[in-house]
Write an enzyme that holds these catalytic residues in place. Structure first.
Site, PDB file in Angstrom:
ATOM      1  N   ARG A  65       0.936  -1.178  -0.145  1.00  0.00           N
ATOM      2  CA  ARG A  65       0.012   0.121  -0.141  1.00  0.00           C
ATOM      3  C   ARG A  65       0.996   1.184   0.021  1.00  0.00           C
ATOM      4  O   ARG A  65       0.463   2.179  -0.614  1.00  0.00           O
ATOM      5  CB  ARG A  65      -0.931  -0.093   1.288  1.00  0.00           C
ATOM      6  CG  ARG A  65      -1.593   1.394   1.373  1.00  0.00           C
ATOM      7  CD  ARG A  65      -2.729   1.338   2.241  1.00  0.00           C
ATOM      8  NE  ARG A  65      -2.860   0.577   3.364  1.00  0.00           N
ATOM      9  CZ  ARG A  65      -2.273   0.696   4.689  1.00  0.00           C
ATOM     10  NH1 ARG A  65      -1.454   1.968   4.937  1.00  0.00           N
ATOM     11  NH2 ARG A  65      -2.111  -0.007   5.499  1.00  0.00           N
ATOM     12  N   TYR A 117     -17.077  15.524 -15.991  1.00  0.00           N
ATOM     13  CA  TYR A 117     -17.464  14.364 -15.992  1.00  0.00           C
ATOM     14  C   TYR A 117     -18.393  14.085 -14.924  1.00  0.00           C
ATOM     15  O   TYR A 117     -18.352  14.772 -13.641  1.00  0.00           O
ATOM     16  CB  TYR A 117     -16.584  13.253 -15.715  1.00  0.00           C
ATOM     17  CG  TYR A 117     -16.819  11.809 -15.126  1.00  0.00           C
ATOM     18  CD1 TYR A 117     -16.253  11.504 -14.000  1.00  0.00           C
ATOM     19  CD2 TYR A 117     -17.715  11.153 -16.142  1.00  0.00           C
ATOM     20  CE1 TYR A 117     -16.656   9.990 -13.651  1.00  0.00           C
ATOM     21  CE2 TYR A 117     -17.975  10.064 -15.704  1.00  0.00           C
ATOM     22  CZ  TYR A 117     -17.476   9.239 -14.286  1.00  0.00           C
ATOM     23  OH  TYR A 117     -17.904   8.142 -14.184  1.00  0.00           O
ATOM     24  N   ASP A 188      -7.689  18.045 -15.606  1.00  0.00           N
ATOM     25  CA  ASP A 188      -7.867  16.675 -15.811  1.00  0.00           C
ATOM     26  C   ASP A 188      -7.855  16.344 -17.331  1.00  0.00           C
ATOM     27  O   ASP A 188      -8.588  16.925 -18.094  1.00  0.00           O
ATOM     28  CB  ASP A 188      -9.492  16.172 -15.368  1.00  0.00           C
ATOM     29  CG  ASP A 188      -9.639  14.962 -15.766  1.00  0.00           C
ATOM     30  OD1 ASP A 188     -10.548  14.356 -14.970  1.00  0.00           O
ATOM     31  OD2 ASP A 188      -9.065  14.189 -16.547  1.00  0.00           O
ATOM     32  N   LYS A 213      -8.749   5.214 -19.161  1.00  0.00           N
ATOM     33  CA  LYS A 213      -8.968   5.695 -20.452  1.00  0.00           C
ATOM     34  C   LYS A 213      -7.920   5.266 -21.401  1.00  0.00           C
ATOM     35  O   LYS A 213      -7.323   4.319 -21.606  1.00  0.00           O
ATOM     36  CB  LYS A 213      -9.617   7.255 -20.528  1.00  0.00           C
ATOM     37  CG  LYS A 213     -10.587   7.136 -19.518  1.00  0.00           C
ATOM     38  CD  LYS A 213     -11.891   6.202 -19.705  1.00  0.00           C
ATOM     39  CE  LYS A 213     -12.979   6.789 -18.884  1.00  0.00           C
ATOM     40  NZ  LYS A 213     -12.937   6.311 -17.492  1.00  0.00           N
TER      41      LYS A 213
END
Ligand SMILES: C=C(NCc1c(COP(=O)(O)O)cnc(C)c1O)C(=O)O
Length: 405
Positions: A65, A117, A188, A213
């Site tokens: 992590r 978005y 973004d 994406k």
């Protein structure tokens, strides 16, 4: 460019890589395995690493992590492509957004463009607001930003091009105003990928991507990434990456790194295909409007010329079909190559109706003010043959028109 092997007080995590984009995409963050010589790094699935004595790990890693070899390699590659000193990967694009917003003190104010978005709008209005972060929206951020700035404004949030109306923002113009007030600018860059646009080179402080994406590019990984140059910001975001724990798996990092190596080839092909489709739509009598930054008719075409590689428009298009939601819905049923599905940026072509799908959670008045009407169709143009894709769009529109007679 090498990963700094041991933390050196003032050295950035990654040195800037001045090689060509294609060389960086293929080579950055891909060291040969020092033991086996493996050209492609092994996948380190171990969640924990041995220590020789208390707090003294055998190597560079203690617990996945906190850090992991495959994540290091991928973060290194993204930093190289975005001309950044630092990059951190997260379990999704939305987790990236959440981690950045959670770095802000309660009571902070954020200015965002309106056309974002749907999931980002949802986080801003339903989650951040509940944690005392107030987000206000504008459809004209270059014009409105200065007047919207308050004493507690900490961040300006931009998507350029925006999802799904493909509106553009002059990053440098907004950054100049923001930096007068010590405000950070987040861009973004999902819709264009690092191949077409590098927001840090235009004054942005942080660039993020839904890696899901274009960067991964094969619709088989969910991931996000943030890249930036500030060491102070790196201290904050690295702490939150570990403390919140929204990190990607080593396997996903390995897959996304593999996808990233062909980013330039895939985006080039998608861009050429999208241009052919946009030019077809632009003259169709059954199309009310086409949103594509590669067209000279795009209202912010000058911004594309200023901040997009070779003024490319990218692989995303949206257009309004004559006949309302019924026509939009029928179009997505009639296509034979474009698949009706959410997401974007993969090798396969996808279509969707934002008003009913990705942006359905945004109140009607707000989304229509941003141009997200019921008849708006969004295309994620893949790398299939251009002629086949244009024929698919043309045939679907013809069948929609016939069905409405
Ligand atoms: C899933 C879709 N978008 C995700 C997305 C996100 C969220 O990324 P995720 O990896 O899906 O969590 C962030 N920013 C932009 C511009 C995005 O488009 C979509 O628009 O179909």
């Amino acid at each position: 460019m090498t990963i700094a092997t041991l933390p050196i007080e003032d050295a950035p995590r990654f040195q800037k890589d001045t090689r060509g984009f294609a060389t960086r995409a293929v080579q950055a963050g891909a060291p040969h395995d020092p033991v086996t010589g493996a050209v492609i790094a092994p996948i380190s699935l171990s969640t924990t690493y041995a220590q020789t004595s208390l707090g003294n790990p055998v190597g560079l890693y203690e617990y996945t992590r906190s850090s992991n070899p495959n994540r290091d390699h991928f973060e290194h590659a993204v930093a190289a492509l975005e001309n950044a000193n630092y990059a951190l990967a997260f379990s999704s694009g939305s987790a990236t957004t959440a981690t950045i917003l959670q770095s802000l003190p309660t009571g902070s104010h954020v200015i965002s463009i309106s056309d974002v978005y749907g999931g980002t709008h949802r986080y801003f209005t339903k989650v951040a607001a509940a944690h005392g972060i107030r987000v206000t929206f504008t459809g004209a951020i270059e014009v409105d930003a200065r007047a919207m700035i308050e004493e507690n404004t900490k961040l300006i949030w931009i998507e350029t091009p925006s999802n799904p109306t493909l509106s553009l923002v002059d990053i440098q113009a907004v950054a100049d105003v923001a930096h007068e007030h010590g405000i950070m600018v987040v861009v973004d860059n999902t819709f264009l990928s690092p191949y077409i646009q590098n927001p840090l080179d235009h004054g942005a402080d942080i660039v993020i991507h839904s890696v899901t994406k274009y960067i991964n590019g094969h619709s088989d990984v969910l991931m996000g990434v943030a890249a930036y140059n500030s060491s102070e910001l790196n201290d904050t975001l690295t702490f939150l990456q570990n403390a919140i724990g929204a990190v990607p798996s080593p396997f996903d990092c390995w897959l996304a790194h593999r996808g990233l190596k062909t980013l330039h080839l895939r985006v080039k092909a998608a861009n050429e295909n999208a241009m052919a489709i946009a030019q077809f739509l632009e003259v169709s009598p059954h199309v009310l409007a086409v949103n594509y930054p590669g067209l000279s008719s795009h209202p912010q075409r000058k911004v594309a010329i200023k901040q997009h590689r070779k003024a490319m428009g990218g692989g995303m298009i949206s257009f309004r079909i004559r006949g309302g939601l019924k026509a939009a819905e029928r179009f997505c049923k009639e296509t034979k190559i474009f698949t009706l599905a959410e997401s974007l940026g993969g090798v396969e072509s996808l279509c969707e109706v934002p008003a009913s799908m990705t942006h359905a959670g945004i109140p009607v008045a707000a989304r229509e003010k941003s141009g997200v009407f019921d008849d708006l169709i969004r295309l994620s143009v893949g790398i299939e043959d251009a002629d086949d894709l244009v024929d698919d769009i043309s045939g679907a529109i013809t069948r929609v028109v016939d069905s409405l007679v």
